[in-house]
Design an enzyme around this catalytic site. Structure first.
Site, PDB file in Angstrom:
ATOM      1  N   CYS A 134      18.382 -17.645 -13.909  1.00 23.01           N
ATOM      2  CA  CYS A 134      17.777 -16.449 -14.491  1.00 23.01           C
ATOM      3  C   CYS A 134      16.929 -15.806 -13.398  1.00 23.01           C
ATOM      4  CB  CYS A 134      16.959 -16.799 -15.726  1.00 23.01           C
ATOM      5  SG  CYS A 134      15.537 -17.882 -15.410  1.00 23.01           S
ATOM      6  N   PHE A 135      15.915 -15.055 -13.751  1.00 20.81           N
ATOM      7  CA  PHE A 135      15.174 -14.337 -12.715  1.00 20.81           C
ATOM      8  C   PHE A 135      14.321 -15.268 -11.866  1.00 20.81           C
ATOM      9  CE2 PHE A 135      11.524 -11.768 -11.204  1.00 20.81           C
ATOM     10  CZ  PHE A 135      12.230 -10.934 -10.349  1.00 20.81           C
TER      11      PHE A 135
END
Length: 376
Positions: A103-104
């Protein structure tokens, strides 16, 4: 590949160099809007949350804290929605068992995706430590350091000389126009959009990284300005290129006209038609808009009289094409634009680079020169 277990006994990878050198398939579980802002060449976006989810959960986090945000996330991504997303991840993992997910920041979203995938399928799919942010930071560091390690040679030549085609036959090269999905001129727009600036930089950094690790530090690049379409070359990289030795490839005018006709007319018409699923009418309408719009971009530099001349030639060619599907009338405006517009600009630009010029010759002579420099 460096692989270790996280606290929940699911694997975590922190060897970012391996990811990019080995084309490891990347499962990006960020929201679509994040993916479109910046991604990697080998990544596929199968988000945990859609854009609306991300906004709503982010707002809840700011107003009420993490626990409330997590509760809302579990509520919004549940039941059939959750099952569909896990199934999509499972298909990806089955197809690419050597892949990783992220994810980020490598935090809650990737841990949640990893855990759900394991709970429902038994697949222990690795996640990237630090997520997209760590990967992006790693590539930015490469963009800053690697240009100082390469010895570039710049391939120059008048518009239509076939420089891009020439480069494709070399191993020790990076095609910047391919990275940017743009031919680098007013008529260089492609039927498909350019990548984001971030995605362009990521791709360029990965290509530089691979070339250097293959020992290919002497690389050939096409002569480009700082901008390619709407994108710009990173500062350190551009400064390295603008001071590099220049090789000038000379091609007869009529051959240049033929190459430009093939690329701007024949190839682009086919590409626009393909983008419109083979619909010839829709493809031709998009192709016509592309030509007239590209010409309009250079109206000021052409001046009123020359612009009207070129536009009349172009409109005549398009009308002729609608009548008998012939494209030969396009040769007139192609020749006019090359010789009356691009050539004077090129002569001016090359006059300022004479101190960097190390060789001039035909394509065959340029190839022999590069071979003599151990460039293959």
């Amino acid at each position: 590949m460096s692989l270790r277990n996280a606290g929940n006994d699911l694997p975590v990878i922190d060897d970012l160099l391996h990811l990019f050198l080995q084309d490891v398939p990347l499962l990006d579980v960020r929201a679509p809007v994040e993916f479109h802002e910046g991604a990697f060449p080998c990544s596929t976006n199968l988000p945990l949350m859609d854009d609306d989810d991300r906004v709503e959960i982010g707002t809840r986090y700011k107003q009420q804290g993490q626990d409330a945000a997590i509760a809302l996330g579990l509520q919004r991504v549940s039941g059939e929605i959750k099952a569909a997303r896990v199934t999509a991840w499972q298909h990806f993992a089955d197809k690419y068992p050597e892949g990783v997910l992220y994810c980020f920041r490598g935090g809650l979203r990737s841990r949640t995706s990893q855990q759900w995938l394991y709970e429902q399928t038994g697949i222990r799919y690795p996640r990237v430590q630090g997520g997209y942010k760590a990967m992006r930071r790693f590539l930015l560091e490469q963009l800053e350091s690697l240009p100082r390690k390469i010895s570039p040679i710049i391939l120059s030549g008048r518009t239509g000389s076939g420089k891009t085609r020439f480069l494709r036959d070399l191993q020790q090269q990076i095609d910047l126009e391919a990275c940017a999905n743009h031919r680098g001129s007013a008529f260089g727009t492609q039927p498909t959009p350019q990548p984001s600036q971030i995605s362009f930089e990521n791709n360029l950094a990965i290509q530089l990284l691979r070339k250097c690790h293959q020992g290919q530090t002497t690389l050939v690049f096409e002569d480009e300005s700082r901008t390619i379409g709407s994108l710009h070359l990173p500062d350190t990289f551009f400064e390295t290129l603008r001071n590099a030795p220049l090789v000038l490839m000379q091609v007869p005018d009529e051959e240049r006209v033929e190459i430009s006709y093939q690329e701007y007319v024949v190839d682009n018409l086919a590409a626009f038609t393909a983008v419109h699923s083979g619909d010839a009418q829709a493809g031709f309408a998009a192709f016509s808009a592309y030509l007239l719009g590209s010409l309009a971009k250079v109206q000021r530099r052409l001046g009123g009289v020359r612009y009207q001349q070129a536009r009349q030639m172009m409109e005549h060619a398009l009308q002729q094409q609608t009548l008998d599907h012939s494209t030969t009338a396009h040769y007139d405006w192609v020749r006019f634009i090359l010789l009356d517009y691009y050539d004077p600009m090129y002569d001016y630009q090359i006059s300022k680079k004479q101190q960097r010029l190390v060789f001039t010759g035909s394509p065959a002579e340029v190839r022999d020169y590069l071979n003599a420099q151990s460039i293959r």
